[in-house]
Scaffold this active site. Structure first.
Site, short mmCIF file in Angstrom:
data_model
loop_
_atom_site.label_atom_id
_atom_site.label_comp_id
_atom_site.label_asym_id
_atom_site.label_seq_id
_atom_site.Cartn_x
_atom_site.Cartn_y
_atom_site.Cartn_z
N ASP A 15 57.40 61.62 15.24
CA ASP A 15 56.97 62.34 14.03
C ASP A 15 56.40 63.71 14.43
OD1 ASP A 15 54.63 61.41 15.12
OD2 ASP A 15 53.82 60.57 13.26
N SER A 16 56.40 63.98 15.74
CA SER A 16 56.13 65.34 16.23
C SER A 16 57.12 66.32 15.59
CB SER A 16 56.26 65.41 17.76
OG SER A 16 57.47 64.79 18.18
N ASP B 248 59.66 56.81 15.20
CA ASP B 248 58.24 56.77 14.86
C ASP B 248 58.07 56.39 13.40
OD1 ASP B 248 56.04 57.22 16.47
OD2 ASP B 248 56.32 59.40 16.53
N LYS C 19 57.84 52.73 16.44
CA LYS C 19 56.55 52.99 17.10
C LYS C 19 55.46 53.16 16.04
CE LYS C 19 55.60 56.95 19.45
NZ LYS C 19 54.45 57.48 18.70
N GLU D 11 51.05 53.73 15.52
CA GLU D 11 49.83 54.21 16.19
C GLU D 11 48.63 53.39 15.74
OE1 GLU D 11 49.28 58.36 15.32
OE2 GLU D 11 51.22 58.93 16.15
N GLU E 63 48.51 58.01 25.11
CA GLU E 63 48.49 59.47 24.99
C GLU E 63 47.08 60.00 25.23
OE1 GLU E 63 50.45 61.08 21.55
OE2 GLU E 63 49.71 63.11 21.95
O1 KIV Z 1 55.68 62.02 17.87
C1 KIV Z 1 55.86 62.08 19.11
O2 KIV Z 1 56.65 62.87 19.62
C2 KIV Z 1 55.10 61.15 19.93
C3 KIV Z 1 55.09 61.39 21.41
C4 KIV Z 1 54.27 62.56 21.74
C5 KIV Z 1 54.69 60.18 22.18
O3 KIV Z 1 54.49 60.25 19.43
#
Ligand code: KIV
Length: 264
Positions: A45-46, A84, A112, A114, A181
């Site tokens: 989600d970056s 994500d 993924k 968090e 992280e």
């Molecule tokens: O969103 C992302 O790119 C991430 C990585 C930095 C692990 O969660």
């Protein structure tokens, strides 16, 4: 190159073989990263920051991650593909099931999420229904507005103890991978040694089972701030393909991160 599966990753940890993971958001880069030997591609989600130019990941939606997952899937089939789950899409187990299904149908092989102990039931719900889960502890960017910035986590003894307990609880709930992280290198090492599933570090020292970087940071083209733990490999090699090859090779040989990229 053989297909990477969850079984491959577990075998790599058991054999002490480092795992190279990188983010991607489209088919062309996904193809390049597959060609250069990345084991895992993450549709992070970056994308809210590096693709959309937002200041954090909070505005990203499930439909947007699903769209980019479909694009990445079209470009690469060998690396394990993780998507994500964005902010608030897994606030309840029911939300998590519905939104994870959309990402899986877009081509993800793992999702993924968090967070720590509050997520244990959700991880159990997803994994019992056949969805592979990667947990994410330490700096959890979806909470950055609450945390007050992108800061290292787990420096205090109590926080560190909680993170170790969370890692074990998430593993027991069925998580098959754990991203750490921005945590102290010693803590990341202790967590890596205390659980059976592989750990992937970003700003977490050299002793995790693998590393992940945001692709734009590897190329030094991110908008705004570039974290000190990441490295511009393009500067070193001058070409995109060799920059990725060098990143993968340095992770595999435990040459990245070096001391200058390890946070204290
Ligand atoms: O969103 C992302 O790119 C991430 C990585 C930095 C692990 O969660």
């Amino acid at each position: 190159m053989a297909k990477t599966t969850t079984a491959t990753l577990q075998k790599m940890k058991n054999n002490g073989e480092k795992i190279a993971m990188i983010t991607a958001y489209d088919a062309s880069f996904a193809q390049l990263f597959e060609q250069q030997g990345a084991d895992i591609i993450l549709v992070g989600d970056s994308l809210g920051m590096v693709v959309q130019g937002q200041t954090d990941t909070v505005p990203v939606t499930n439909a947007e991650v699903a769209y980019h997952t479909r694009c990445v899937r079209a470009g690469a089939s060998k690396p394990l593909l993780i998507a994500d789950m964005p902010f608030m899409t897994y606030a309840t187990a029911d939300d998590a099931m519905k939104n994870a299904a959309q990402l899986m149908q877009a081509g993800a092989e793992m999702v993924k999420v968090e967070g720590g102990d509050w997520l244990v039931d959700t991880v159990r719900t997803l994994t019992k229904r056949g969805i592979a889960v990667c947990a994410h502890l330490g700096l959890t960017p979806q909470s950055v507005r609450k945390l007050g910035g992108f800061k290292m986590q787990g420096k205090q003894a109590e926080e560190a103890k909680q993170m170790i307990a969370d890692a074990k609880a998430l593993e027991d709930a069925g998580a098959q991978l754990l991203v750490l992280e921005c945590v102290p290198a010693e803590l990341a090492k202790e967590i890596t040694q205390s659980i059976r599933i592989p750990t992937i570090g970003i700003g977490a020292g050299r002793d995790t089972d693998g590393q992940v970087l945001v692709m734009h940071d590897i190329f030094g083209i991110s908008t705004g701030y570039i974290p000190r733990f990441s490295k511009n490999f393009l500067n070193e090699t001058g070409r995109m393909d060799t920059a990725i090859a060098k990143y993968v090779q340095d992770v595999k040989m435990n040459k990245f991160p070096t001391d200058e990229h390890i946070l204290a």
